[in-house]
Design a protein around this motif. Structure first.
Motif, mmCIF file in Angstrom:
data_model
loop_
_atom_site.group_PDB
_atom_site.id
_atom_site.type_symbol
_atom_site.label_atom_id
_atom_site.label_comp_id
_atom_site.label_asym_id
_atom_site.label_seq_id
_atom_site.Cartn_x
_atom_site.Cartn_y
_atom_site.Cartn_z
ATOM 1 N N GLY A 1 0.443 5.645 -2.571
ATOM 2 C CA GLY A 1 -0.323 5.778 -1.336
ATOM 3 C C GLY A 1 -1.564 4.907 -1.375
ATOM 4 O O GLY A 1 -2.085 4.556 -2.446
ATOM 5 N N ALA B 1 -0.615 7.012 3.886
ATOM 6 C CA ALA B 1 0.698 6.509 4.288
ATOM 7 C C ALA B 1 0.662 5.229 5.108
ATOM 8 O O ALA B 1 1.694 4.764 5.563
ATOM 9 N N GLU B 2 -0.514 4.635 5.323
ATOM 10 C CA GLU B 2 -0.567 3.418 6.143
ATOM 11 C C GLU B 2 -1.776 2.572 5.754
ATOM 12 O O GLU B 2 -2.840 3.093 5.431
ATOM 13 N N PRO C 1 3.595 2.602 2.576
ATOM 14 C CA PRO C 1 3.233 2.729 1.160
ATOM 15 C C PRO C 1 4.115 1.865 0.259
ATOM 16 O O PRO C 1 5.325 1.742 0.482
#
Length: 205
Positions: A17, A37-38, A193
């Motif tokens: 992550g 997650a981004e 990720p």
């Protein structure tokens, strides 16, 4: 060409992550927007890595990177928001010989393609497969000094071979996710990720 050994979460795979403390950001540009997650990296005008003495040289990109040791396979999905030729986002690898990048890049014709550049130390650029849009999964696998690069547009599809090359003979390298905007006002690249496993693909062609 298709990679017979697809890394569909093989044993030892982990997703890293973007809140992991092992990441480090280097400019130019502002710090990226990142959540577990981004990741979104925004490149300012002129951000690029390329070395062709006497023709064109640029030595700065915004990238979020981490150290990776030994053989490995890593991959991520990148989506690029760019309107001009050269706008791109992807994976960059730095070692003692220089650096390498693979990216989803806007072409001169206005479409999208997988583009690779090996700079050890002078840049060797190659335009790879044409893409249907501004996003794809990119994969880099390493065994010793040998690297190979693959891509796919759709999750669960076959990985398609892009190129192979040799890097430096050293255990540790720095791997990062970047955006570039060599000729436009700005470009943003978004990433899923990073997934990594501590082995190379068994078949790299």
């Amino acid at each position: 060409m298709t990679a017979p050994s697809r890394p569909v979460d093989p044993p030892g795979t982990r997703a890293i992550g973007f809140d992991d403390p092992g990441w480090r950001f280097d400019g130019p540009g502002t710090a990226p927007v990142r959540h577990a997650a981004e990741l979104r990296v925004r490149a300012p005008r002129g951000a690029d890595l390329f070395r062709m003495p006497g023709a064109y040289e640029a030595s700065g990109i915004p990238w979020l990177s981490r150290r990776v040791t030994g053989d490995h396979t890593l991959w991520t999905r990148v989506t690029v928001d760019g309107r001009e030729f050269g706008d791109a986002g992807g994976i960059v690898v730095h070692d003692g010989a220089g650096w390498f990048k693979v990216c989803v890049e806007r072409t001169r014709a206005g479409g999208w393609a997988v583009v690779t550049v090996v700079s050890h130390p002078v840049s060797d650029e190659a335009a790879g497969p044409v893409l249907g849009g501004p996003d794809a999964e990119l994969l880099v696998t390493r065994e010793g000094r040998r690297y190979a690069v693959f891509h796919r547009e759709h999750d669960g599809g076959d990985w398609r071979f892009v190129r192979t090359f040799f890097g430096a003979d050293e255990a540790d390298v720095r791997v990062g996710l970047f955006a570039q905007a060599p000729f436009s006002d700005a470009c943003t690249a978004s990433f899923a990720p990073l997934r990594i496993t501590p082995t190379a693909l068994a078949d790299r062609r």
